[in-house]
Design a protein around this motif. Sequence first.
Motif, short mmCIF file in Angstrom:
data_model
loop_
_atom_site.label_atom_id
_atom_site.label_comp_id
_atom_site.label_asym_id
_atom_site.label_seq_id
_atom_site.Cartn_x
_atom_site.Cartn_y
_atom_site.Cartn_z
N ALA A 183 0.84 -1.19 0.00
CA ALA A 183 0.00 0.00 0.00
C ALA A 183 0.88 1.25 0.00
N LEU A 205 0.86 -4.79 3.14
CA LEU A 205 -0.40 -4.80 3.86
C LEU A 205 -0.37 -5.76 5.06
N PHE A 226 -2.62 -1.50 7.85
CA PHE A 226 -3.48 -0.61 7.06
C PHE A 226 -4.12 0.40 8.00
N VAL A 231 -3.35 5.58 4.01
CA VAL A 231 -3.24 4.72 2.83
C VAL A 231 -4.09 5.31 1.71
N LYS A 242 -9.87 -0.99 0.14
CA LYS A 242 -9.66 -0.06 1.25
C LYS A 242 -10.91 0.07 2.12
#
Length: 273
Positions: free
Chosen positions: A148, A179, A193, A198, A213
């Motif tokens: 990410a 991630l 995350f 991100v 996401k």
Amino acid sequence: MDVAKITPAIGAVLTGVDLSAPLTQAMADALYAQLMDHQVIFLRGTDLSPAAHLKLAESFGQLDEPHPLYPHVEGYERIVKLENDSGAPPDTNTWHTDLTFKRVQPFASILVARVVPEVGGDTMWSSCYAAYDRLPEGMKQDLEGLEAIHDMGDFRNSFPSKEQLDSALPRFGHMIRPLIGRHPVTGRKFLNFNEAFVTHILDLPTNAANSLKTWLTNHMNKPEDQMRWRWQAGDIAMWDNRCTMHYAVADYLPAYRCMNRVTVIRDARAPED
């Protein structure tokens, strides 16, 4: 030292620790061990001086440079003074892991409550270990190897003009992180995350990245992974920024809240990167 867990996933309160006495290596090591076990640890009702606050932070590793924007405690430029009221509302009321867009992500923060509102002003923490453990096995496999892009994210809102934002973007840049992370000390895997920083997931089209996401944000927003701390003046919180998220609840305005924070950027006990 007595240890009382706050939730099964995260957090512990330590009692029987006297931080008014000179900090010994044995005590520093014991505090560090509890931090590795519980991710965030608390001590109630201390009377920690700014000098002792710095000494405690230095026992964990290398301290951050003086903050370029936030004020500091007089005479102690590495202690950030976080003051909020109706004239200076807080901007940390979102789930985040600190500064993941920097090349060297901070290891830990040590926060001392100086003045707290009569009601409100709690802080919440969430375990990224627990978020990983709850993933379906197929999703764990799918996320392995994905990376990410972390950049300034929500911090874009902190700049008063477009010109200042334009100059800040190249200065802060971005960082690419997996991630699925692995803690350098405990070896445990965690979901690396956070929605605040991100901006994209590599090797996916934008639409697919945005969908993932959103799924990850919803997955990580579960009370089972979280704890909530009701502050009292003199409380100390220490958290491992590598495997947690936190959220400062902004429900106390127009009341005044003042916290002192020292950030440790490198873990003295972790293997070298």
